[in-house]
Scaffold this active site. Sequence first.
Site, PDB file in Angstrom:
ATOM      1  N   THR A 127       0.748  -1.315  -0.150  1.00  0.00           N
ATOM      2  CA  THR A 127      -0.060   0.034  -0.014  1.00  0.00           C
ATOM      3  C   THR A 127       0.647   1.306   0.047  1.00  0.00           C
ATOM      4  O   THR A 127       0.783   2.303  -0.857  1.00  0.00           O
ATOM      5  CB  THR A 127      -0.831   0.242   1.295  1.00  0.00           C
ATOM      6  N   THR A 128       1.935   1.148   0.940  1.00  0.00           N
ATOM      7  CA  THR A 128       2.649   2.568   0.883  1.00  0.00           C
ATOM      8  C   THR A 128       3.412   2.678  -0.236  1.00  0.00           C
ATOM      9  O   THR A 128       3.617   3.864  -0.779  1.00  0.00           O
ATOM     10  CB  THR A 128       3.613   2.409   1.955  1.00  0.00           C
ATOM     11  N   LYS A 185       0.040 -10.518   7.404  1.00  0.00           N
ATOM     12  CA  LYS A 185       0.450  -9.231   7.496  1.00  0.00           C
ATOM     13  C   LYS A 185      -0.886  -8.415   7.948  1.00  0.00           C
ATOM     14  O   LYS A 185      -1.545  -8.232   7.202  1.00  0.00           O
ATOM     15  CB  LYS A 185       1.132  -8.601   6.248  1.00  0.00           C
ATOM     16  N   ASP A 188       1.875   1.262  12.809  1.00  0.00           N
ATOM     17  CA  ASP A 188       3.005   1.354  13.345  1.00  0.00           C
ATOM     18  C   ASP A 188       2.666   1.938  14.892  1.00  0.00           C
ATOM     19  O   ASP A 188       3.329   1.791  15.689  1.00  0.00           O
ATOM     20  CB  ASP A 188       3.522   2.545  12.438  1.00  0.00           C
ATOM     21  N   GLU A 189       1.490   2.858  15.020  1.00  0.00           N
ATOM     22  CA  GLU A 189       1.439   3.553  16.260  1.00  0.00           C
ATOM     23  C   GLU A 189       0.842   2.518  17.303  1.00  0.00           C
ATOM     24  O   GLU A 189       0.733   2.868  18.487  1.00  0.00           O
ATOM     25  CB  GLU A 189       0.492   4.582  16.201  1.00  0.00           C
ATOM     26  N   TYR A 202      -2.165 -10.591   3.039  1.00  0.00           N
ATOM     27  CA  TYR A 202      -1.945  -9.268   3.462  1.00  0.00           C
ATOM     28  C   TYR A 202      -3.239  -8.828   3.945  1.00  0.00           C
ATOM     29  O   TYR A 202      -4.130  -8.455   2.947  1.00  0.00           O
ATOM     30  CB  TYR A 202      -1.423  -8.531   2.374  1.00  0.00           C
TER      31      TYR A 202
END
Length: 344
Positions: A72-73, A197, A232-233, A167
């Site tokens: 996606t990134t 993932k 991430d957070e 994913y």
Amino acid sequence: LVVIMSLSTICLALIALIFTSCESIQQLNVTGLVAAVFSPFTVNGTLNVTKVPEQAKFLSDTGVSYVFIAGTTGESVSLSQNEREKLLEAWINIAPTYNLHVIAHVGANCLEESRELTKHALSLNSPHLVAFAAMATSFFKPATIEALTFLMKAVAEGAPNLPFYYYHIPSMTGVEFGMYDFMTFAGEHIPNLAGVKYTGLYDSESSFPDLLRLMAYKSETGRTYEILTGRDEMLVQCLVSGVKGFVGSQYNFAGELYNNIIMEYNKGNIDNARQLTLQADLLLTDVSQNMTAGRNGVKYMMVEAGVDVGDSRLPFLKLNQEEKTMEQQNTLKWCDQTNDALSW
């Protein structure tokens, strides 16, 4: 009687062989960060693989040794099949220089394209290609766990000796099933299914309990599934749950910060890990996501870090100079508040 015993022996041997085959695919057992790398573009929006060596060096210098290509990134669905192949080739070529471990994302809305991307990845014959992954189709969506299973099976069987990871990103695909139910069903049909993932921690209230159930799962034959989280957070929360591998966009430019979070947690310094997590979260909310709608401020952070990966493609809009200046000012403010938590 001898014939019956011989047939019985053969059947038992075949069953054992099947189970051995299912268990022969080794999970990656990632400990640490996997950068979901940006796809670099020129000012004209063409793929610019000449930037890949700079990206690779930056990641290596900041303690990141795994890369997830064209997710996606990496704007996978905005790339042509040929571009995705060229991009993977560039990462495979540079991987030995920095001892990078490459995970190729081959998910696409066209099954045949996914198969061709898998075939191409295998043709590179690189020991640095350690796994491949695919997300669900997002236009014609699989409506049941069975449909999703056989879609993923059709992709995974293209590289039966390579670990395959599903994913799970329902915020983008619109395909949202419990991963415990999916993985335990799909594992019976996909021998090389190694894990998931798990980016689906955003919207569903049941997602975290689902993750915990899957973490605890072990089949009668001892089969388990590796979870690589993609939010991430929530890194500290996932560490507490036993997750050891993390795939994310911020690891492109803030790997050292997130590695410090992991280090502090492993040393038992929970308060320090929590404080660093707050700093990382503010890097998102106050800097890279504090942006006009439709712009990719997260990608511009990589440019600020010194690696010009360019703007994102449409439907993202390019940042104008005023927006870039605002993000730079927000970054400087964040650095002052965090005592320069990032070396760049």
